[in-house]
Write an enzyme that holds these catalytic residues in place. Structure first.
Site, short mmCIF file in Angstrom:
data_model
loop_
_atom_site.label_atom_id
_atom_site.label_comp_id
_atom_site.label_asym_id
_atom_site.label_seq_id
_atom_site.Cartn_x
_atom_site.Cartn_y
_atom_site.Cartn_z
N LEU A 178 -10.38 0.94 0.66
CA LEU A 178 -11.60 -0.37 0.94
C LEU A 178 -10.43 -1.38 2.32
CD1 LEU A 178 -13.44 -1.19 -1.51
CD2 LEU A 178 -13.75 -0.07 -0.18
N GLY A 179 -9.89 -1.11 2.50
CA GLY A 179 -8.72 -2.11 3.20
C GLY A 179 -7.39 -2.31 3.58
N TRP A 180 -6.80 -3.26 3.87
CA TRP A 180 -5.22 -3.40 3.79
C TRP A 180 -5.27 -4.25 1.84
CZ3 TRP A 180 -1.74 -1.30 6.61
CH2 TRP A 180 -2.81 -0.90 7.88
N LYS A 234 -6.63 -8.04 -2.23
CA LYS A 234 -7.18 -7.00 -1.74
C LYS A 234 -7.74 -7.16 -0.94
CE LYS A 234 -9.27 -2.23 -2.98
NZ LYS A 234 -9.73 -1.69 -3.95
N ALA A 238 0.10 -1.87 1.63
CA ALA A 238 -0.40 -0.68 1.60
C ALA A 238 -1.53 -0.20 2.48
CB ALA A 238 -0.53 -0.18 -0.24
N HIS A 239 -2.42 0.42 2.17
CA HIS A 239 -3.41 0.46 3.19
C HIS A 239 -5.02 1.02 1.94
CE1 HIS A 239 -7.44 1.36 5.45
NE2 HIS A 239 -6.76 0.42 6.38
N GLY A 240 -5.67 0.51 1.19
CA GLY A 240 -6.45 1.27 0.38
C GLY A 240 -7.87 1.66 1.11
N ASP A 245 -12.78 7.21 -9.19
CA ASP A 245 -12.14 7.89 -8.53
C ASP A 245 -10.59 7.63 -9.32
OD1 ASP A 245 -11.15 8.51 -5.56
OD2 ASP A 245 -11.45 6.99 -5.21
#
Length: 687
Positions: free
Chosen positions: A66-68, A85, A62-64, A190
Site C-alpha cells: 500500500l505504499g512506503w 506506513k 521498504a515499500h509495501g 494476505d
C-alpha cells in the site's frame, strides 16, 4: 522501487507503469498510459521530517503493498522506534479505505504475534498540498520469512529450503495470530512470507493493510497470487481462505516451489517429486487438506489446523531426534487395550512340551540341523481382528452433544447393560448412536451394528466419527480394503493424529502390505510410546519380513514404566529364538535371551512362566549344540542360565527347570508328565 514492481494503483486497472523504453529509464512519477491515473514511486518523507509534531523520520525501510514504510523515532514516548506506513497514492479510494480500516480495527488488537498499532496520523505534503495518512505501529526488528528463506543457499547458490520443523513452528505461531483475528470477526487475507518477521524467538505479522471484517462485502480485497485461495475472487475471503494462505506459505518455505504463482497457483506438485513430501507424509496431507479446492473441506478453524500442525511437528521432531514427543489428543482417547502381546501361536501345553519331542539323545554324535521354526508353536500368531479393531482409540465425546453428560455416567457399563441404559437417554443424538454402535460391535451383534451404521451415514455422513466407525466395523467383519479407505480418510482429515495411522497399520498388516504396516507402526511408536500395540505390531511385521533384529529392537524399546514391559521382553526372547534359518548364527541371541530371562525375575514374571521360558532357551541351546552348527562347539566354561553350554550341562538345566515346573503344577496329571519329561532330558549318569 524496482521497475518490475511498478503498477497502476487503481484497482480496476493494475497496468504496468514507470517502465523503461530503450535506453531511457522509467519515470518514477507520472500518469498511467492505460487509465490516466497518477502514480508516484518517490518517498514522500525524508530523513529529518517530523510527522504530527511527534515522529521524526529516520528513513525508508521498504515499500509495501500500500505504499512506503518509514522508520521513525517517537519523540513523545521515550524516543522509541516506530514504523510509519503511508499510502502509495492517496488519490486511490481503495487504498485510502484500506488505511482507514487498518486504523479502525487494529488499534484495539493486542496479541504477541501481531504487530501493535499505536496511532493513525495525517501529514501535510508540502510539495502537493495533500493531507497524507500514516499508520504508526510497533517497530519489529528481525528478518521476514522471505529474507530468512532467501538467505539459505546451497554451495552452488541454489535456494536451500527451510527445515520442515522450523516452518511448522512458524505456521503454528501464524495460526495463533490468525485465530485471534478470527475471534474478533476479522480476516487477515494476505498471509505470505513477506508479511511475517521473526523477532528474536517470536513470529509477528507485520502488514495489516488487507485486514477486513468478515461481514464486509464492499471493501477492496487484497491478496497475492500463489498464496490467495482460488475462490476469493468470486465469493470473497473467509476463515478457510486465511488457512489456505498459511498452507501455501509452508509449501513455499519447505521446498523449491517452482511455479507456485502460475503452473501450481491452485495446486501442489506430485509428492513423488518433492523430498519433504515423501519423507513426511503427514505434512503433505496437512497441506493437501488446508488447500483443498472446496473451502468446506479445509480445516474448520485456525485452532484445529494449529492442533494438527503441532501433531505433525511432534512427529517430525520425534523421527529426527529419536525421542518420542507424546501429547494428549483432543479428538481420540488412548488405546483401549493391547490385544496381541503374544507374537507366536502357542498354548500352555505347547510350551510345556517344548523340547520333549527331542527325547534322550546319546552324547557325542551330531544330529541334522533343526529346520526353520524350532519347536512347537513357532508360527506367528494370527491377529484377533475383532478384538484388535475394538482396541483402537475411541473418539472422544463431543461436549456439545446434548447427551454428553448422560453418557459420561455410563463409561464403566458393560455393552449389554449400556444398550439398555441408552434407551433412557433424554433425546436422540449422534453420540447416542455412536455409543450404541460400539456396544453392538463389542457384543458381536453385527446385523444390529450394520443397521445403526447405515442410519448414522444417512443422517451424519459428514461426521468424521461415522467414517472412523465405518472403518472399525469393516475391520471387525474382515472387509480390510474398505476399512483402510475409511481410516485413510480420517488420516487425511487429521494428519497430526496417531490413531488413524495405527488403524492403517493394522489394515496394511492383514492385507500383507508389510512395508506400509511397518512404516505406520514405526511412525506411531516413534512419536508416542503410549501406543504399545504399535511396538508389538512393528515386531510382528518385522518378523514376518525376516527382520529379526528390527523386531527385537522394537520389543526391547518398550519402557520399564509400561505395564506391557514384561510381555514385550518375553516376546523379544522368543523373537530371538524362533523362526530361525538353520545357517543363522545363534550364539549372541542365546546369550541375550538368557540375560533377558534372568533380568525378568524382578519385573513380575511369575515362576511358572519364567521356568517355561527357561526351558525354551535351554532347549533351543541344546538343539544348537547337537546340530553341529558353526559356533556351536561345546565347552569353554560358558554358562547359560546357570548351566554349562554343552549337552550334559544343558540337559541338567532342562531337568532342573522341568522339576521346578512339576512342583508348581496344579494338576496331578500335569505334574507326572513334567517329571517324566525331566527324566527324559536328564543325561545318563552312573547314579
Amino acid at each position: 522501487m524496482p521497475e518490475r514492481k511498478r503498477f497502476c494503483s487503481r484497482s480496476e486497472c493494475g497496468a504496468p507503469v514507470g517502465r523503461s523504453r530503450g535506453d531511457r529509464p522509467g519515470r518514477t512519477e507520472g500518469f498511467c498510459t492505460s487509465c490516466g491515473h497518477p502514480y508516484s514511486f518517490v518517498p514522500k518523507l525524508r530523513a529529518g521530517d517530523v510527522v504530527h509534531g511527534q515522529y521524526e523520520v529516520a528513513g525508508c525501510l521498504a515499500h509495501g503493498g500500500l505504499g512506503w514504510v518509514y522508520l521513525a523515532v517517537d519523540r513523545a514516548v521515550s524516543d522509541r522506534w516506530v514504523v510509519l506506513k503511508g499510502l502509495l497514492d492517496t488519490g486511490d479510494q481503495d487504498a485510502m479505505a484500506a488505511a482507514i480500516s487498518e486504523r479502525r480495527f487494529l488499534a484495539e488488537i493486542e496479541h504477541s504475534n501481531i504487530v501493535r498499532i499505536y496511532n493513525f496520523v495525517e501529514h501535510l505534503d508540502p510539495r502537493t498540498g495533500s493531507l497524507d495518512g500514516y499508520i504508526v505501529m510497533e517497530y519489529v526488528g528481525g528478518k521476514s520469512l522471505k529474507e530468512i528463506a532467501n538467505d539459505r543457499r546451497t554451495p552452488d547458490g541454489r535456494r536451500d529450503p527451510l527445515p520442515v520443523e522450523q516452518a511448522c513452528a512458524y505456521g503454528i505461531e501464524a495460526l495463533e495470530a490468525l485465530g485471534h483475528l478470527h475471534s474478533r470477526n476479522l480476516l487477515y487475507c494476505d498471509f505470505k512470507v513477506d508479511n511475517a518477521i521473526q523477532s528474536e524467538d517470536q513470529l509477528k505479522l507485520i502488514d495489516m493493510g488487507a485486514v477486513r471484517r468478515m461481514d464486509d462485502d464492499e471493501s477492496a480485497i487484497y491478496g497475492t497470487v500463489g498464496y490467495q485461495a482460488p475462490e476469493v475472487a468470486e465469493v470473497g475471503p473467509s476463515v478457510a481462505s486465511d488457512l489456505y494462505t498459511v498452507a501455501r506459505t509452508l509449501a513455499v518455505l519447505t521446498f523449491d516451489f517452482q511455479g507456485y504463482t502460475n503452473v501450481f497457483a491452485d495446486s501442489l506438485p506430485d509428492p513423488e517429486h518433492i523430498e519433504v513430501f515423501r519423507r513426511y507424509e503427514s505434512f503433505y496431507r496437512l497441506l493437501v487438506r488446508a488447500t483443498d479446492p472446496d473451502p468446506a473441506r479445509r480445516f474448520a478453524s485456525a485452532q484445529e489446523m494449529a492442533e494438527q500442525l503441532t501433531g505433525v511437528l511432534r512427529e517430525v521432531v520425534a523421527l529426527q531426534s529419536g525421542r518420542p514427543r507424546p501429547a494428549l489428543s483432543t479428538l481420540f482417547g488412548t488405546e483401549v487395550r493391547v490385544t496381541d502381546t503374544e507374537l507366536f501361536a502357542e498354548s500352555a501345553e505347547d510350551v510345556s512340551v517344548l523340547g520333549a519331542r527331542r527325547g534322550r539323545r546319546a552324547a557325542g554324535p551330531a544330529v541334522p540341523p533343526v529346520p526353520e521354526g524350532r519347536g512347537l508353536g513357532a508360527a506367528l500368531a494370527p491377529l484377533d481382528l475383532p478384538a484388535t479393531a475394538l482396541a483402537l482409540p475411541v473418539p472422544r465425546v463431543d461436549p456439545a452433544d446434548p447427551n454428553a453428560g448422560f453418557l459420561a455416567g455410563l463409561v464403566a457399563a458393560a455393552p449389554a447393560e449400556l444398550l439398555v441404559a441408552l434407551q433412557a437417554a433424554p433425546a436422540p443424538s449422534p453420540e447416542l448412536w455412536l455409543r450404541a454402535l460400539r456396544a453392538q460391535l463389542e457384543l458381536g451383534d453385527l446385523p444390529a451394528a450394520g443397521r445403526t451404521l447405515v442410519a448414522l451415514e444417512e443422517h451424519r455422513a459428514d461426521d468424521w466419527r461415522v467414517v472412523w466407525y465405518r472403518g472399525v466395523a469393516s475391520l471387525v467383519v474382515g472387509d480390510f480394503a474398505h476399512a483402510a479407505l475409511a481410516f485413510d480418510a480420517v488420516y487425511d482429515a487429521f494428519p497430526g493424529e496417531p490413531a488413524p495411522k495405527l488403524a492403517l497399520a493394522v489394515c496394511a498388516e492383514v492385507l500383507g502390505q508389510l512395508d506400509n504396516a511397518a512404516e505406520y507402526y514405526g511412525l506411531v511408536w516413534a512419536t508416542d510410546p503410549n501406543f504399545v500395540s504399535a511396538a508389538f505390531g512393528l515386531a510382528r511385521v518385522r518378523l514376518a519380513a525376516g527382520d529379526r533384529t528390527g523386531a527385537v529392537r522394537a520389543l526391547e524399546s518398550v519402557p520399564e514404566t509400561s505395564i506391557h514391559y514384561t510381555a514385550a521382553r518375553v516376546a523379544a526372547v522368543r523373537a530371538r529364538l524362533r523362526r530361525r534359518p538353520a545357517d543363522e548364527p545363534l550364539g549372541p541371541d542365546l546369550t541375550a535371551a538368557a540375560a533377558q530371562v534372568s533380568a525378568l525375575r524382578g519385573f513380575g514374571l511369575d515362576a511358572v512362566r519364567r521356568e517355561r521360558l527357561s526351558t525354551e532357551v535351554l532347549g533351543t541351546a541344546l538343539d544348537w549344540v547337537l546340530s553341529g552348527s558353526p559356533g556351536a562347539a561345546p565347552g569353554g566354561g560358558a554358562l547359560l542360565l546357570g548351566s554349562e553350554l554343552d549337552e550334559r550341562g544343558l540337559r541338567f538345566g532342562l531337568e532342573r527347570s522341568y522339576r521346578v515346573l512339576a512342583r508348581l503344577a496344579q494338576r496331578g496329571e500335569e505334574r507326572i508328565e513334567l517329571v517324566e519329561r525331566a527324566n527324559r532330558f536328564r543325561p545318563r549318569t552312573w547314579v
